[in-house]
Structure formats: C-alpha cells, structure tokens
Design a protein around this motif. Sequence first.
Motif, PDB file in Angstrom:
ATOM      1  N   ALA A 265      -2.728  -1.413 -15.655  1.00 28.26           N
ATOM      2  CA  ALA A 265      -1.290  -1.670 -15.670  1.00 28.26           C
ATOM      3  C   ALA A 265      -0.765  -1.872 -17.090  1.00 28.26           C
ATOM      4  N   ASP A 266      -1.638  -2.275 -17.997  1.00 26.65           N
ATOM      5  CA  ASP A 266      -1.203  -2.551 -19.379  1.00 26.65           C
ATOM      6  C   ASP A 266      -1.219  -1.291 -20.248  1.00 26.65           C
ATOM      7  N   THR A 267      -2.309  -0.535 -20.174  1.00 21.67           N
ATOM      8  CA  THR A 267      -2.442   0.628 -21.055  1.00 21.67           C
ATOM      9  C   THR A 267      -2.094   1.938 -20.375  1.00 21.67           C
ATOM     10  N   ARG A 268      -1.954   1.908 -19.017  1.00 20.42           N
ATOM     11  CA  ARG A 268      -1.692   3.115 -18.230  1.00 20.42           C
ATOM     12  C   ARG A 268      -2.774   4.165 -18.443  1.00 20.42           C
ATOM     13  N   SER A 269      -3.989   3.700 -18.693  1.00 19.88           N
ATOM     14  CA  SER A 269      -5.128   4.603 -18.844  1.00 19.88           C
ATOM     15  C   SER A 269      -6.102   4.371 -17.695  1.00 19.88           C
ATOM     16  N   VAL A 270      -7.034   5.305 -17.543  1.00 20.99           N
ATOM     17  CA  VAL A 270      -7.992   5.229 -16.445  1.00 20.99           C
ATOM     18  C   VAL A 270      -8.976   4.099 -16.699  1.00 20.99           C
ATOM     19  N   GLU A 271      -9.254   3.317 -15.628  1.00 19.20           N
ATOM     20  CA  GLU A 271     -10.265   2.270 -15.712  1.00 19.20           C
ATOM     21  C   GLU A 271     -11.584   2.820 -15.193  1.00 19.20           C
ATOM     22  N   GLU A 272     -12.618   2.671 -15.957  1.00 18.40           N
ATOM     23  CA  GLU A 272     -13.909   3.267 -15.645  1.00 18.40           C
ATOM     24  C   GLU A 272     -14.494   2.689 -14.356  1.00 18.40           C
ATOM     25  N   GLY A 273     -15.030   3.594 -13.517  1.00 19.51           N
ATOM     26  CA  GLY A 273     -15.713   3.173 -12.304  1.00 19.51           C
ATOM     27  C   GLY A 273     -14.814   2.869 -11.128  1.00 19.51           C
ATOM     28  N   LYS A 274     -13.511   3.095 -11.266  1.00 21.52           N
ATOM     29  CA  LYS A 274     -12.582   2.771 -10.178  1.00 21.52           C
ATOM     30  C   LYS A 274     -12.091   4.056  -9.504  1.00 21.52           C
ATOM     31  N   LEU A 275     -12.884   4.530  -8.558  1.00 24.46           N
ATOM     32  CA  LEU A 275     -12.525   5.679  -7.748  1.00 24.46           C
ATOM     33  C   LEU A 275     -12.312   5.230  -6.306  1.00 24.46           C
ATOM     34  N   PHE A 276     -11.321   5.753  -5.644  1.00 22.77           N
ATOM     35  CA  PHE A 276     -11.106   5.446  -4.235  1.00 22.77           C
ATOM     36  C   PHE A 276     -10.610   6.701  -3.533  1.00 22.77           C
ATOM     37  N   SER A 277     -10.675   6.688  -2.214  1.00 25.24           N
ATOM     38  CA  SER A 277     -10.234   7.829  -1.414  1.00 25.24           C
ATOM     39  C   SER A 277      -8.994   7.460  -0.625  1.00 25.24           C
ATOM     40  N   ALA A 278      -8.112   8.414  -0.445  1.00 25.45           N
ATOM     41  CA  ALA A 278      -6.893   8.218   0.346  1.00 25.45           C
ATOM     42  C   ALA A 278      -6.735   9.409   1.283  1.00 25.45           C
ATOM     43  N   GLN A 279      -6.283   9.117   2.476  1.00 26.98           N
ATOM     44  CA  GLN A 279      -6.110  10.142   3.494  1.00 26.98           C
ATOM     45  C   GLN A 279      -4.678  10.661   3.465  1.00 26.98           C
ATOM     46  N   ALA A 280      -4.523  11.954   3.397  1.00 29.23           N
ATOM     47  CA  ALA A 280      -3.205  12.584   3.438  1.00 29.23           C
ATOM     48  C   ALA A 280      -3.081  13.376   4.735  1.00 29.23           C
ATOM     49  N   ILE A 281      -1.841  13.626   5.113  1.00 32.13           N
ATOM     50  CA  ILE A 281      -1.542  14.406   6.317  1.00 32.13           C
ATOM     51  C   ILE A 281      -0.904  15.727   5.893  1.00 32.13           C
ATOM     52  N   ALA A 282      -1.472  16.823   6.354  1.00 27.21           N
ATOM     53  CA  ALA A 282      -0.883  18.142   6.118  1.00 27.21           C
ATOM     54  C   ALA A 282      -0.333  18.643   7.451  1.00 27.21           C
ATOM     55  N   MET A 283       0.977  18.631   7.587  1.00 25.41           N
ATOM     56  CA  MET A 283       1.614  19.052   8.833  1.00 25.41           C
ATOM     57  C   MET A 283       1.536  20.565   8.997  1.00 25.41           C
ATOM     58  N   LYS A 284       1.368  21.007  10.244  1.00 18.10           N
ATOM     59  CA  LYS A 284       1.431  22.432  10.527  1.00 18.10           C
ATOM     60  C   LYS A 284       2.878  22.920  10.379  1.00 18.10           C
ATOM     61  N   LYS A 285       3.049  24.216  10.288  1.00 21.17           N
ATOM     62  CA  LYS A 285       4.373  24.793  10.107  1.00 21.17           C
ATOM     63  C   LYS A 285       5.309  24.380  11.248  1.00 21.17           C
ATOM     64  N   ASP A 286       6.522  24.007  10.883  1.00 21.45           N
ATOM     65  CA  ASP A 286       7.584  23.624  11.821  1.00 21.45           C
ATOM     66  C   ASP A 286       7.312  22.300  12.531  1.00 21.45           C
ATOM     67  N   VAL A 287       6.386  21.500  12.025  1.00 26.20           N
ATOM     68  CA  VAL A 287       6.149  20.161  12.572  1.00 26.20           C
ATOM     69  C   VAL A 287       6.663  19.134  11.580  1.00 26.20           C
ATOM     70  N   GLY A 288       7.386  18.147  12.068  1.00 27.97           N
ATOM     71  CA  GLY A 288       7.937  17.113  11.204  1.00 27.97           C
ATOM     72  C   GLY A 288       8.347  15.906  12.024  1.00 27.97           C
ATOM     73  N   PHE A 289       9.516  15.368  11.710  1.00 28.48           N
ATOM     74  CA  PHE A 289      10.001  14.173  12.369  1.00 28.48           C
ATOM     75  C   PHE A 289      11.494  14.329  12.676  1.00 28.48           C
ATOM     76  N   VAL A 290      11.940  13.643  13.718  1.00 23.21           N
ATOM     77  CA  VAL A 290      13.359  13.548  14.033  1.00 23.21           C
ATOM     78  C   VAL A 290      13.786  12.098  13.863  1.00 23.21           C
ATOM     79  N   ALA A 291      14.844  11.890  13.100  1.00 22.75           N
ATOM     80  CA  ALA A 291      15.439  10.568  12.940  1.00 22.75           C
ATOM     81  C   ALA A 291      16.865  10.620  13.465  1.00 22.75           C
ATOM     82  N   ALA A 292      17.212   9.676  14.327  1.00 21.64           N
ATOM     83  CA  ALA A 292      18.583   9.559  14.824  1.00 21.64           C
ATOM     84  C   ALA A 292      19.282   8.478  14.018  1.00 21.64           C
ATOM     85  N   VAL A 293      20.411   8.810  13.437  1.00 19.51           N
ATOM     86  CA  VAL A 293      21.152   7.881  12.582  1.00 19.51           C
ATOM     87  C   VAL A 293      22.473   7.541  13.243  1.00 19.51           C
TER      88      VAL A 293
END
Length: 372
Positions: A189-217
Amino acid sequence: MSAVQYCFIEPLDVLFLRGNKLFGDPGSYGECLIPPWPSVAAGAIRSRMLVDAGIDLTEFGKGRVEHPALGTPDQPGSFTVAAFHLARRAGQRVEILTAPPADLVIDEQCNVSARAPQSAPTGLQSSSALPLLPVLAQGNKRSKAATGYWLTQSGWEAYLRGELPMAEQLVHSSKLWVFDARVGIGMSADTRSVEEGKLFSAQAIAMKKDVGFVAAVAGAEPPSAGLLRFGGDGRAASISRVDLKVAEPDYQSMVQAGRCRLVLTTPGLFADGWKLPGTDSANRVSLPGISARLACAAVPRAETISGWDLANWQPKPAQRVAPTGSVYWLDELEATPEALRKLAECGLWGTPCEDRARRAEGFNRVAIGAWS
C-alpha cells in the motif's frame, strides 16, 4: 410505487462477483457469488446516473451535492432496485432465470418434487418453532438431488401458480457461464510495488453469449443505453432498457383459499433472524393490510452480506440475512388482492423504513405464490 423500468445488464468481460469471504492472503482463494447481491446492480446503475447528471462523485460522496432521485448517501432518495435476476436474451426477448426455491428438489434425471408442510407424526420431536414441517415425501424409488439447475421464466411462473416445473423448464448453469480462475499478486500500500511471496487465486465468471442480469428500477430514470462498471474491479458491462413481461400471480385465488407462500427473491434483512418482519411469539404475521399465521418455513443456512461503502471508503457492516429462495407458508390469511400486490411491489419493509440504504439496494424483495 412509481412505474418499474427493466434494464438488461450484459457483461462484456469476465466478472469478479465477490461475496463476504476475505481473500488476498498468500495462498487464499476468492470465490465468486452468483447471482451477486442486488447492491452490485444498485451501485453500478447509481454511479452511471451520477456521471450522466454531471455530478462530482467526490462531492456527492461527502453529502455536499444531492441528486433528485438518488438523494445523498446518508439520505437516499426515491431510487429503488425493485427486482434483480439472472437473465438471458433470445432475439428481442429477455427472460429471467431463478434459482430453485428452498422447497424444490431436482434429481439427476431433472425430475422436480416439492417439500410440503406436514404435521410431525406423534412421538416425533423437533426443534422447529413452527407448527408444520416442510417434508419431502418419497416412495420406494429414491434418487439423489442434483445441483446447478435454474428455473426458466415459464418454470418460475408455474411454480408461483403452485405447479411443479417440468424438465424443459430447467436450465443448467453450464449453459449460462463458466468459471475462470485468475492469479493475483499482493501489492504494498505504501510503495505500490509487488510484495514477494504474496500470490493468491480469484474466481471469475465468464458469462455465455446473451446471458446477463435484469434489474428493475423504481423511483428513478435509469440509463437507457451505454456502459457500466460492474462488480469487483469495475469490469465493463452494457446496459439497455427492455420490456419484460412477468405474469402476475392470481392474488384473488390466494385470498379466497386463505393461504399463500412468500418466497424471498433477494436476501432478507430481518430483525428476528430468519422470521418474517411482524411475526409475534404466537407466529402471527402482521404486515400492512395482511394478517396470517406463519405455519411453516424452509430457510437455508443464514448468509452474511456486507459490501464496500464508497462514500466513506470503508467496509459496510456485516449483517446476517435469510438467503434468497427462502420459503414461508402462510395460512389463516386475511388480506385483499391489492394488499398482496403492494407487498410484492414494495418488499418486506416497515413504515417508516428500517434501513433506507439497503431498501434502495434491493434487499427484502419477495414473490407471492399459491400454496396448493
């Protein structure tokens, strides 16, 4: 409530839909939450509305500028997310997709069965606080429950009529999205550089074509077209207005039958944990224009919601909620069709509202179905 306008949100990139679990430490794994909380859509749409109105986001976050529909962070205006669903588009038509409510069970052959309220047999003791138990009756031929299925809009409407959805009214999540694992790095947070040994995994979602969300406002004029910053890391998504037709349940028949089901379509923030607002010690439910007995409930394990408060640049308080899909059976129902319709339109909020910010974000929304 003012007229509801439906928006189709279609991802243009993978999405990071983070839940309430911490990640980022070396070796940790960040899972995606699908569908995300309705607050994800509320935040994306409101941010776009502020930009379209030419309002400085910093000044708005400090409460120095007020938007006609959004109000201020401390005093929300009329804007409300009235519904939020996974959805898909086929040509000019958009249909909502719903996770099976807690009373439905789907087996590996796509047969659908339902739990039904029943009295406990004599001699059987239970810790349930309600007079009836949600029981799944099975014959000699038993099957294993399957996961990953969603109800199509026709299946959801059949469910609200008290019917069992058919196999052709189910769609598996493998036809809607795929997971995409990504590797992240820890940054100082101070130098905005990579900290050694700190790797993690994150799960992303890849939607198929024409799939999304509906929001009613409701209570505001949402964007009619363009782009949004959606989910974690502000990934690109398009927004467009759509005409969505959802069949209204037969409220008159429910009133005549004297019973109905309430199904949470977004997480429920209730003062008494899993119990519906307005429920007393005798399991009598009092809502505006509605009186009934809470006879039975199917509520999965409690979840926790939080989020990030952009205005104050800090986490939102963590709150336990009744999960989406929780089902409540009400009998001895005394109401009018108009009162049931208003409950479905406004959600499970009191007057005055207990939490205007969470109401604007779309929590405590409910659908009303027949108890057949």
